[in-house]
Design a protein around this motif. Structure first.
Motif, short mmCIF file in Angstrom:
data_model
loop_
_atom_site.label_atom_id
_atom_site.label_comp_id
_atom_site.label_asym_id
_atom_site.label_seq_id
_atom_site.Cartn_x
_atom_site.Cartn_y
_atom_site.Cartn_z
N VAL A 6 -33.43 -37.19 -34.28
CA VAL A 6 -32.64 -37.12 -35.52
C VAL A 6 -33.07 -35.92 -36.35
CG1 VAL A 6 -32.07 -38.31 -37.66
CG2 VAL A 6 -32.26 -39.62 -35.54
N GLN A 7 -34.39 -35.76 -36.55
CA GLN A 7 -34.88 -34.64 -37.34
C GLN A 7 -34.90 -33.33 -36.54
OE1 GLN A 7 -38.40 -37.16 -38.68
NE2 GLN A 7 -38.18 -35.79 -40.42
N ALA A 8 -34.94 -33.45 -35.22
CA ALA A 8 -34.99 -32.23 -34.39
C ALA A 8 -33.63 -31.57 -34.24
CB ALA A 8 -35.55 -32.57 -33.01
N ARG A 9 -32.55 -32.36 -34.31
CA ARG A 9 -31.23 -31.85 -33.97
C ARG A 9 -30.79 -30.62 -34.79
NH1 ARG A 9 -29.19 -36.27 -33.07
NH2 ARG A 9 -29.10 -36.20 -30.80
N PRO A 10 -31.09 -30.52 -36.10
CA PRO A 10 -30.69 -29.31 -36.83
C PRO A 10 -31.30 -28.02 -36.28
CG PRO A 10 -31.20 -31.07 -38.38
CD PRO A 10 -31.62 -31.55 -37.02
N ASN A 11 -32.36 -28.12 -35.48
CA ASN A 11 -32.99 -26.93 -34.90
C ASN A 11 -32.40 -26.57 -33.54
OD1 ASN A 11 -34.99 -28.20 -36.82
ND2 ASN A 11 -36.09 -26.32 -36.35
N PHE A 12 -31.54 -27.41 -33.00
CA PHE A 12 -30.94 -27.12 -31.69
C PHE A 12 -29.84 -26.07 -31.85
CE2 PHE A 12 -31.78 -31.79 -30.23
CZ PHE A 12 -33.14 -31.52 -30.24
N GLY A 13 -29.59 -25.34 -30.76
CA GLY A 13 -28.46 -24.40 -30.73
C GLY A 13 -28.61 -23.21 -31.64
N ARG A 14 -29.86 -22.77 -31.90
CA ARG A 14 -30.08 -21.65 -32.81
C ARG A 14 -31.05 -20.65 -32.18
NH1 ARG A 14 -27.95 -23.31 -37.57
NH2 ARG A 14 -28.86 -21.58 -38.74
N SER A 15 -30.77 -19.37 -32.38
CA SER A 15 -31.70 -18.32 -31.99
C SER A 15 -32.75 -18.20 -33.09
CB SER A 15 -30.97 -16.99 -31.80
OG SER A 15 -30.13 -17.01 -30.67
N VAL A 16 -34.03 -18.23 -32.71
CA VAL A 16 -35.08 -18.30 -33.71
C VAL A 16 -36.37 -17.75 -33.12
CG1 VAL A 16 -35.86 -20.62 -33.03
CG2 VAL A 16 -36.10 -19.89 -35.42
N TRP A 17 -37.29 -17.34 -33.99
CA TRP A 17 -38.61 -16.88 -33.55
C TRP A 17 -39.54 -18.08 -33.40
CZ3 TRP A 17 -40.29 -12.10 -32.05
CH2 TRP A 17 -39.40 -11.04 -32.26
N LEU A 18 -40.28 -18.12 -32.29
CA LEU A 18 -41.22 -19.19 -31.99
C LEU A 18 -42.64 -18.69 -32.26
CD1 LEU A 18 -39.72 -20.25 -28.55
CD2 LEU A 18 -39.22 -21.27 -30.78
N HIS A 19 -43.51 -19.61 -32.72
CA HIS A 19 -44.85 -19.22 -33.13
C HIS A 19 -45.91 -20.11 -32.49
CE1 HIS A 19 -43.30 -16.64 -36.43
NE2 HIS A 19 -42.30 -17.50 -36.38
N ALA A 20 -46.92 -19.49 -31.92
CA ALA A 20 -48.13 -20.18 -31.45
C ALA A 20 -49.30 -19.26 -31.77
CB ALA A 20 -48.05 -20.49 -29.96
N PRO A 43 -39.29 -14.50 -29.25
CA PRO A 43 -37.94 -14.90 -29.64
C PRO A 43 -37.32 -15.91 -28.68
CG PRO A 43 -37.84 -12.80 -28.50
CD PRO A 43 -39.30 -13.20 -28.56
N LEU A 44 -36.59 -16.86 -29.23
CA LEU A 44 -35.74 -17.76 -28.46
C LEU A 44 -34.32 -17.21 -28.59
CD1 LEU A 44 -35.07 -20.34 -26.88
CD2 LEU A 44 -35.04 -21.58 -29.06
N ASN A 45 -33.88 -16.46 -27.59
CA ASN A 45 -32.61 -15.72 -27.66
C ASN A 45 -31.45 -16.55 -27.12
OD1 ASN A 45 -33.85 -13.36 -28.71
ND2 ASN A 45 -34.48 -12.75 -26.66
N LEU A 46 -31.12 -17.63 -27.81
CA LEU A 46 -30.05 -18.51 -27.31
C LEU A 46 -28.68 -17.84 -27.32
CD1 LEU A 46 -30.56 -22.20 -28.44
CD2 LEU A 46 -31.09 -21.11 -26.28
N PHE A 47 -28.53 -16.72 -28.04
CA PHE A 47 -27.24 -16.03 -28.02
C PHE A 47 -26.92 -15.50 -26.62
CE2 PHE A 47 -30.38 -12.86 -29.29
CZ PHE A 47 -30.11 -11.81 -28.43
#
Length: 446
Positions: A265-279, A285-289
């Motif tokens: 439920v809380q994770a779904r707004p982050n799905f389907g988006r290109s975004v920078w990942l951090h560790a 980059p997560l280049n979902l485009f």
């Protein structure tokens, strides 16, 4: 789950580090935050796993873990760490079921762990988290356990608020960028295997033994293959090279519900988006485009990514040379994560333009099996010969068009003046004009 080194090696050989994506014959594919959430149940929302990295974690490790650490070292001995948790020499016994094994493991651990909240319980929890993060999620080669995430574990009340699943995905991307000769991937290897079972089912590398279990990784076992590793790898490369495009599963979760998975439920707004990942010092980059088809769209033509400036400087995790605050050094990328990146959209009705651009970029590099190896030099020479022939044909057609147009204008002019060579020969000017006009159209089409 058994590790499948052939599958891991086949996938790694197709990873494009610049694009942070697999380059298959049918286009890009990328493990996503939804894959992490569905397959592992890890948290992919919350604060970015970012903060300080240090040249040495010795003093911090001794203070927060109360375990012996060699001077000027950032590594905790695995045996000492496991013994402190009552987990050393606690392997599975013959004939023991999974439930019986876990029950015995918990019983052994309880003898070592504090039973009441307090400083000792906090110490136990930090030790367990260092083992869990350093040996399971973010494991590297070698036996010792690194303490690079220890600064984030000092305040245990904050640990649950980090997006560990997103950090895990960044670590997977970094591991895929390693040498193709490696036969294993760092970190939690079942994730990549289950990802392949779901998206490329025709490879037949997994067995669905526990349908309906969540997270999805619990449903699968790897299929046993007794062939030599080299034979397995060649078979897999051939299978991927000739994989039926229509059998690629772009959206494996369409029939999945949310039951038993409250984290979705809380994770779904982050799905389907290109975004920078951090560790920490991994900022990728997560280049979902590049994979709009995984979101139910047709793939539009996009600008293919180039190498970014946040590549980790070297393959060792023994700490960087300087103390670095990655929230400050990568501030723009951290803010991008906090904004949830950018949604992916597409309004094109066909993948054709993208696939043409993709073919021009990768050419024969998307094929890895011996049978599909392309003689690039020979292909270029052959295509140049075809192009030269086509150019000559086009020039000849253009000359013909010019000649026919000139003849058509002459006939029209002669018809208007009442004196035509075709009339003196008994022909009809209008018929001749119509035939010439048709010939001009055909020549123009050619």
């Amino acid at each position: 789950m058994r590790v499948d080194p052939a599958l891991t090696q086949a996938l790694r050989s197709r990873w494009d580090t610049e694009a942070s994506a697999f380059a298959f014959p049918w286009g890009h594919m990328i493990p996503s935050l939804e894959d992490v959430s569905r397959i592992t149940g890890l948290r992919v929302y919350g604060r970015a796993v970012s903060g300080y990295t240090y040249p040495c974690y010795h003093d911090l490790a001794e203070r927060l873990l109360d375990l012996p650490v060699e001077r000027r070292s950032s590594l905790v001995p695995r045996v000492a760490l496991q013994e402190s948790l009552g987990l050393f020499e606690a392997g599975k016994n013959a004939g023991e079921t999974e439930d019986e094994y876990l029950e015995r493991l918990a019983r052994v651990s309880r003898r070592e762990l504090a039973s009441e909240p307090g400083p000792q319980a906090d110490l136990d929890l930090r030790r367990f988290l260092v083992l869990f993060l350093g040996r399971l999620l973010f494991a590297t080669r070698g036996d010792a356990v690194h303490c690079r995430f220890l600064p984030l574990l000092e305040d245990l009340g904050e640990v649950g608020g980090y997006a560990w699943g997103a950090a895990f995905l960044a670590h997977q991307f970094d591991g895929l960028s390693a040498s193709e000769r490696q036969t294993s991937t760092s970190g939690f290897y079942p994730f990549l295997q289950v990802w392949a079972y779901l998206h490329l089912p025709a490879l037949g590398r997994g067995e669905l033994t526990r349908p309906g279990f969540v997270p999805i990784a619990r449903r699968w076992d790897s299929r046993r293959d007794t062939r030599h590793l080299a034979d397995q790898l060649e078979h897999l490369q051939e299978a991927i090279d000739s994989y039926p495009y229509l059998d690629v599963v772009w959206q494996p979760y369409l029939g999945e519900g949310d039951e038993g998975q409250p984290w979705l439920v809380q994770a779904r707004p982050n799905f389907g988006r290109s975004v920078w990942l951090h560790a920490l010092n991994l900022v990728l980059p997560l280049n979902l485009f590049l994979t709009q088809r995984s979101l139910g769209f047709r793939q539009s033509v996009v600008e293919f990514p180039v190498r970014d400036r946040f590549r980790r400087p070297g393959r060792s995790f023994r700490g960087l040379h300087d103390t670095t605050d990655w929230r400050e050094r990568a501030r723009e990328q951290v803010e991008n994560w906090e904004r949830k990146g950018k949604g992916v959209r597409s309004d094109v009705t066909t993948d054709d333009a993208y696939l043409q651009a993709y073919a021009l970029k990768y050419r024969g590099k998307v094929y890895k099996s011996a049978r599909h190896q392309v003689d690039v030099t020979g292909e270029i020479a052959s295509l140049r010969a075809l192009l030269q022939s086509a150019v000559q044909d086009r020039e000849a057609a253009q000359r013909q068009v010019t000649e026919l147009r000139s003849e058509l204008e002459r006939v029209r002019g002669a018809g208007a003046g009442g004196a035509s060579s075709s009339r003196s020969a008994g022909g009809s000017p209008s018929l001749m004009e119509a035939r010439l006009a048709g010939a001009v159209l055909r020549a123009e089409e050619a």
